[in-house]
Design a protein around this motif. Structure first.
Motif, mmCIF file in Angstrom:
data_model
loop_
_atom_site.group_PDB
_atom_site.id
_atom_site.type_symbol
_atom_site.label_atom_id
_atom_site.label_comp_id
_atom_site.label_asym_id
_atom_site.label_seq_id
_atom_site.Cartn_x
_atom_site.Cartn_y
_atom_site.Cartn_z
ATOM 1 N N CYS A 31 0.856 -1.181 0.000
ATOM 2 C CA CYS A 31 0.000 0.000 0.000
ATOM 3 C C CYS A 31 0.895 1.234 0.000
ATOM 4 O O CYS A 31 2.102 1.127 0.244
ATOM 5 C CB CYS A 31 -0.929 -0.002 1.209
ATOM 6 N N PRO A 32 0.336 2.414 -0.271
ATOM 7 C CA PRO A 32 1.157 3.622 -0.286
ATOM 8 C C PRO A 32 1.862 3.892 1.048
ATOM 9 O O PRO A 32 3.017 4.297 1.072
ATOM 10 C CB PRO A 32 0.136 4.725 -0.621
ATOM 11 N N ALA A 33 1.171 3.660 2.172
ATOM 12 C CA ALA A 33 1.770 3.910 3.487
ATOM 13 C C ALA A 33 0.804 3.443 4.569
ATOM 14 O O ALA A 33 -0.384 3.226 4.332
ATOM 15 C CB ALA A 33 2.092 5.396 3.667
ATOM 16 N N ILE A 34 1.341 3.297 5.781
ATOM 17 C CA ILE A 34 0.526 3.024 6.966
ATOM 18 C C ILE A 34 0.636 4.236 7.878
ATOM 19 O O ILE A 34 1.739 4.652 8.248
ATOM 20 C CB ILE A 34 0.996 1.760 7.707
ATOM 21 N N ARG A 35 -0.494 4.805 8.218
ATOM 22 C CA ARG A 35 -0.524 6.015 9.048
ATOM 23 C C ARG A 35 -0.532 5.614 10.526
ATOM 24 O O ARG A 35 -1.498 5.050 11.039
ATOM 25 C CB ARG A 35 -1.741 6.862 8.700
ATOM 26 N N TYR A 36 0.573 5.895 11.205
ATOM 27 C CA TYR A 36 0.725 5.593 12.626
ATOM 28 C C TYR A 36 0.292 6.798 13.455
ATOM 29 O O TYR A 36 0.689 7.936 13.177
ATOM 30 C CB TYR A 36 2.185 5.283 12.966
ATOM 31 N N ARG A 37 -0.484 6.532 14.497
ATOM 32 C CA ARG A 37 -0.766 7.526 15.529
ATOM 33 C C ARG A 37 -0.598 6.831 16.876
ATOM 34 O O ARG A 37 -1.233 5.809 17.152
ATOM 35 C CB ARG A 37 -2.171 8.101 15.395
ATOM 36 N N ASP A 51 18.155 -0.934 14.409
ATOM 37 C CA ASP A 51 17.806 0.124 13.461
ATOM 38 C C ASP A 51 17.561 -0.468 12.077
ATOM 39 O O ASP A 51 18.268 -1.388 11.643
ATOM 40 C CB ASP A 51 18.933 1.148 13.391
ATOM 41 N N ILE A 52 16.557 0.059 11.378
ATOM 42 C CA ILE A 52 16.233 -0.388 10.028
ATOM 43 C C ILE A 52 17.111 0.372 9.038
ATOM 44 O O ILE A 52 17.087 1.603 8.984
ATOM 45 C CB ILE A 52 14.741 -0.144 9.714
ATOM 46 N N ASP A 53 17.931 -0.376 8.301
ATOM 47 C CA ASP A 53 18.853 0.233 7.344
ATOM 48 C C ASP A 53 18.091 0.563 6.060
ATOM 49 O O ASP A 53 17.968 -0.261 5.157
ATOM 50 C CB ASP A 53 20.021 -0.707 7.061
ATOM 51 N N SER A 54 17.543 1.757 5.983
ATOM 52 C CA SER A 54 16.738 2.153 4.838
ATOM 53 C C SER A 54 16.682 3.673 4.755
ATOM 54 O O SER A 54 16.758 4.376 5.773
ATOM 55 C CB SER A 54 15.316 1.595 4.952
ATOM 56 N N LYS A 55 16.543 4.199 3.532
ATOM 57 C CA LYS A 55 16.382 5.623 3.320
ATOM 58 C C LYS A 55 14.913 6.045 3.393
ATOM 59 O O LYS A 55 14.596 7.238 3.329
ATOM 60 C CB LYS A 55 16.964 6.025 1.970
ATOM 61 N N LEU A 56 14.020 5.073 3.519
ATOM 62 C CA LEU A 56 12.599 5.377 3.644
ATOM 63 C C LEU A 56 12.302 5.979 5.015
ATOM 64 O O LEU A 56 13.078 5.824 5.965
ATOM 65 C CB LEU A 56 11.770 4.113 3.424
ATOM 66 N N ASN A 57 11.158 6.635 5.104
ATOM 67 C CA ASN A 57 10.787 7.291 6.353
ATOM 68 C C ASN A 57 10.236 6.283 7.364
ATOM 69 O O ASN A 57 9.225 5.636 7.107
ATOM 70 C CB ASN A 57 9.731 8.372 6.096
ATOM 71 N N TYR A 58 10.904 6.144 8.511
ATOM 72 C CA TYR A 58 10.420 5.300 9.592
ATOM 73 C C TYR A 58 10.268 6.104 10.881
ATOM 74 O O TYR A 58 10.353 5.539 11.975
ATOM 75 C CB TYR A 58 11.372 4.122 9.823
#
Length: 460
Positions: free
Chosen positions: A158-164, A228-235
């Motif tokens: 999916c495009p993204a998961i919105r966390y709150r 830590d997640i080794d990624s350039k994506l936003n976490y």
């Protein structure tokens, strides 16, 4: 895999590893420093065979407790009488650790059990290594609670998961994870704690989720192993300017009581307590509670599907968190939430059967509780199945678990005891997976259907 019960000659009955008449070493532990421990502090006490000065002490019983509160800390250690020799000497040793570092420890022997020594002790723990212990992890980066952290994190399909994420000052949390391209949300609630000197935030709910505390306004999601997640994506999640309302909808377990025409529900994982709205399936909840309670006002563990909504109270103004029961699932009058923050181990724990196929297991006053203990030393399982003691082997790999052929005594048993035993053994024969949440164990088949549920209890 089917389980067959075969007889055991009397000479072999002594091989059952689960102590039938386990004795206990009881006591209290305290320290002199005026320090409040963090919720993730761990108290451990061991009864050890200290007869030989030239050999490593052999542990014959131990206990591990989290979330003890303030000292003195009461404890009880189950000891198998078969491992106690009147000619030998036994002593209690205890520690309190934070983030894996020993903060307090006993510094002298506390003899118990044999040679005229008691089975109850009062332990005084000293600061380890003469170092000044920290009262709690550095929580300065998470002050100003309650607070909301949010962000859109990567999703595989999916495009993204919105966390709150709402963090509350009583160390509970609400978490909403919504798919941005569909009307689907996975909610969770539970307790949070800080470790690694305040740099790691752990959410302990139906699952365990960890974040790196980057600064006062930033959390970064970690992988399942806490790395830590080794990624350039936003976490990352960012602190919101104001606290947002989250109304989680999910399956809940908690202690319920109905008194003076109102019901209250104390959720197990978060410790939050809510009034129960007289809406939805509340009538079924009240009806079943009145059937199974033993006295007015008694708390009973119940399971529901519901939503925590902000609703006006019966008296007063404003709104407050209120449980709306969408579907009543069932009551478990022999089960409790267990201590908050406590976590039992699968192995070497006395697991008492509380439910089979989603239905509570009811035991008469003089009837013995079915139980199992998975011993780590020899990968043997021992316990009581309802009529007979049983012994066998198990295979464990990750979250996969299966039981081999179980042997048992052939005691006469009729009626409900025999029916319970047959159903219990049949369930064990289908076990493929296990999961421990706090003080509770669930055994499931290969498809994930829960076959049996247990609660960690001291051996009697």
């Amino acid at each position: 895999m089917s389980l067959r019960i075969r007889s055991i000659v009397l000479a072999s009955v002594s091989l059952l590893a689960a102590p039938v008449g386990a004795q206990q070493v009881k006591g209290t532990a305290t320290y002199l420093q005026r320090i409040t421990l963090p919720p993730d502090a761990v108290f451990e006490a061991h009864v050890e065979d200290v007869s030989r000065a030239d050999a490593k002490a052999d542990t014959v019983g131990s206990v591990r407790i989290m979330g003890m509160g303030n000292p003195p800390f009461p404890f009880a250690i189950d000891v198998d009488p078969k491992r106690v020799d009147a000619r030998r000497r036994y002593s209690v040793r205890a520690t309190i650790s934070v983030d894996g570092r020993v903060m307090f420890t006993t510094d002298r022997a506390y003899p118990v059990l044999t040679q005229g020594n008691p089975a109850e002790v009062a332990l005084l723990l000293r600061a380890a290594g003469d170092r000044r212990p920290a009262a709690k992890p550095d929580a300065s980066t998470l002050d100003g609670l309650p607070a909301t952290f949010g962000g859109d994190l990567p999703c595989a399909d999916c495009p993204a998961i919105r966390y709150r994420l709402n963090l509350f000052p009583d160390r509970s949390y609400f978490l909403s994870m919504a798919y941005v391209d569909r009307n689907v949300s996975n909610d969770d609630i539970g307790s949070w704690r800080l470790s690694d000197k305040g740099r790691t935030l752990t959410l302990q709910g139906s699952e365990v989720t960890r974040f790196r505390v980057v600064d006062a306004d930033t959390l970064r999601l970690l992988d399942r192993d806490g790395r830590d997640i080794d990624s350039k994506l936003n976490y990352t999640l960012k602190r919101s300017a104001s606290v947002e309302v989250i109304e989680p909808r999910l399956k809940l377990r908690g202690m319920y009581k109905h008194f003076a025409d109102s019901g209250t529900f104390t959720e197990c994982l978060s410790g939050q307590r809510w009034m129960v709205a007289q809406l939805g399936d509340n009538a079924a909840l009240e009806s079943e509670y009145l059937k199974v309670r033993r006295e007015p006002g008694q708390e009973v563990l119940v399971s529901v599907e519901g939503q925590v909504k902000q609703l006006p109270p019966m008296e007063g103004t404003g709104t407050r968190p209120t449980l709306v029961v969408n579907r009543f699932i069932g009551a478990s009058p022999r089960e409790t939430c267990g201590p908050r923050y406590a976590s039992a181990d699968l192995l070497d724990t006395n697991w008492v059967l509380t439910a089979l196929s989603g239905k509570p297991v009811l035991i008469g006053e003089k009837q013995r509780e079915p139980n199992i203990v998975l011993h780590s030393k020899d990968q043997r399982v021992a316990g009581f199945s309802g009529c007979n003691r049983v012994l066998g082997g198990y295979t464990l790999k990750g979250d996969a678990l299966s039981f081999g052929q179980l042997a048992g005594t052939m005691m006469a048993c009729v009626g409900e005891g025999m029916e319970l035993e047959q159903a219990f053994l049949a369930a064990l024969g289908q076990v493929a997976k296990w999961k421990v949440t706090g003080q509770h164990l669930e055994l499931a088949d290969a498809a994930g259907k829960v076959l049996a549920r247990f609660e960690a209890r001291p051996l009697r």
